[in-house]
Design a protein around this motif. Sequence first.
Motif, PDB file in Angstrom:
ATOM      1  N   THR A  20      42.820  35.461  39.391  1.00 29.59           N
ATOM      2  CA  THR A  20      41.726  35.413  40.053  1.00 29.59           C
ATOM      3  C   THR A  20      40.925  36.965  40.032  1.00 29.59           C
ATOM      4  O   THR A  20      39.797  36.820  39.823  1.00 29.59           O
ATOM      5  N   GLU A  56      39.176  37.066  36.716  1.00 28.40           N
ATOM      6  CA  GLU A  56      37.848  36.456  36.728  1.00 28.40           C
ATOM      7  C   GLU A  56      36.881  37.075  37.631  1.00 28.40           C
ATOM      8  O   GLU A  56      35.765  37.382  37.020  1.00 28.40           O
ATOM      9  N   ARG A  57      37.386  37.582  38.683  1.00 29.56           N
ATOM     10  CA  ARG A  57      36.273  38.288  39.567  1.00 29.56           C
ATOM     11  C   ARG A  57      35.687  39.917  38.851  1.00 29.56           C
ATOM     12  O   ARG A  57      34.621  40.196  39.209  1.00 29.56           O
ATOM     13  N   GLN A  58      36.559  40.521  38.343  1.00 28.58           N
ATOM     14  CA  GLN A  58      36.454  41.583  37.540  1.00 28.58           C
ATOM     15  C   GLN A  58      35.416  41.352  36.532  1.00 28.58           C
ATOM     16  O   GLN A  58      34.377  42.312  36.242  1.00 28.58           O
ATOM     17  N   ARG A  59      35.628  40.291  35.864  1.00 28.38           N
ATOM     18  CA  ARG A  59      34.678  39.860  34.677  1.00 28.38           C
ATOM     19  C   ARG A  59      33.236  39.533  35.043  1.00 28.38           C
ATOM     20  O   ARG A  59      32.402  40.023  34.696  1.00 28.38           O
ATOM     21  N   ALA A  60      33.212  38.873  36.219  1.00 28.90           N
ATOM     22  CA  ALA A  60      32.038  38.698  36.970  1.00 28.90           C
ATOM     23  C   ALA A  60      31.391  39.706  37.461  1.00 28.90           C
ATOM     24  O   ALA A  60      30.130  39.990  37.402  1.00 28.90           O
ATOM     25  N   TRP A  61      32.189  40.555  38.057  1.00 29.23           N
ATOM     26  CA  TRP A  61      31.410  41.899  38.432  1.00 29.23           C
ATOM     27  C   TRP A  61      30.975  42.780  37.254  1.00 29.23           C
ATOM     28  O   TRP A  61      29.787  43.188  37.626  1.00 29.23           O
ATOM     29  N   ARG A  76      29.797  41.415  34.583  1.00 29.89           N
ATOM     30  CA  ARG A  76      28.565  41.022  34.107  1.00 29.89           C
ATOM     31  C   ARG A  76      27.374  41.105  35.204  1.00 29.89           C
ATOM     32  O   ARG A  76      26.127  41.454  34.997  1.00 29.89           O
ATOM     33  N   GLN A  77      27.562  41.257  36.653  1.00 32.99           N
ATOM     34  CA  GLN A  77      26.601  41.500  37.520  1.00 32.99           C
ATOM     35  C   GLN A  77      26.168  42.816  37.595  1.00 32.99           C
ATOM     36  O   GLN A  77      24.973  43.315  37.670  1.00 32.99           O
ATOM     37  N   ARG A  78      27.146  43.897  37.310  1.00 37.49           N
ATOM     38  CA  ARG A  78      26.638  45.211  37.306  1.00 37.49           C
ATOM     39  C   ARG A  78      25.901  45.380  36.034  1.00 37.49           C
ATOM     40  O   ARG A  78      24.823  46.065  36.108  1.00 37.49           O
ATOM     41  N   ARG A  99      23.630  43.504  34.760  1.00 42.37           N
ATOM     42  CA  ARG A  99      22.448  42.657  34.951  1.00 42.37           C
ATOM     43  C   ARG A  99      21.697  43.709  35.844  1.00 42.37           C
ATOM     44  O   ARG A  99      20.608  43.872  35.828  1.00 42.37           O
ATOM     45  N   ARG A 113      33.183  50.231  42.832  1.00 51.50           N
ATOM     46  CA  ARG A 113      34.178  49.326  42.642  1.00 51.50           C
ATOM     47  C   ARG A 113      35.781  49.738  42.589  1.00 51.50           C
ATOM     48  O   ARG A 113      36.736  49.206  42.793  1.00 51.50           O
TER      49      ARG A 113
END
Length: 142
Positions: free
Chosen positions: A89, A92-97, A99-101, A103, A130
């Motif tokens: 989990t 996955e959260r780190q990968r999403a973070w 991508r968001q950073r 962007r 982070r």
Amino acid sequence: MPAKHVVFVLPLSLILACATCVAAPARKNAGSAHASVLRPQYQRCLDASGGVAPAMQDCIDEEHAWQDRRLNETYRRLVAHLPASEAATLRERQRAWIRQRDRDCDPGAAPGQGQLFDADSCRTRRTAERAAQLQAQLDRLR
């Protein structure tokens, strides 16, 4: 062939704008838990740069490299303390973070020097924040 360095001397208005964009995040969060995520050496480096663009960029690059190493080390230690399902989990959260950073800190399609400074400063600050978040999670597990 020796490398050539081009030194840009920026107009005072751009120097002040860039100094504000790289220093403001630390001041803006002065009362929060993230006040000290950027090292004092970073601000000293910026102060010593004299507003010379390559020197300022060197400061940003050095701080980002340090914060990125800090983030990766903390992430690895945290994953090692978590059960497999929680580690997945977090991954996955780190990968999403990430991508968001990326962007949020994108300099745009045709960035100028100021936008590039802003984007690099944003990535550095977000990476430091982070790393501090993950360190706090790790500290709670200990």
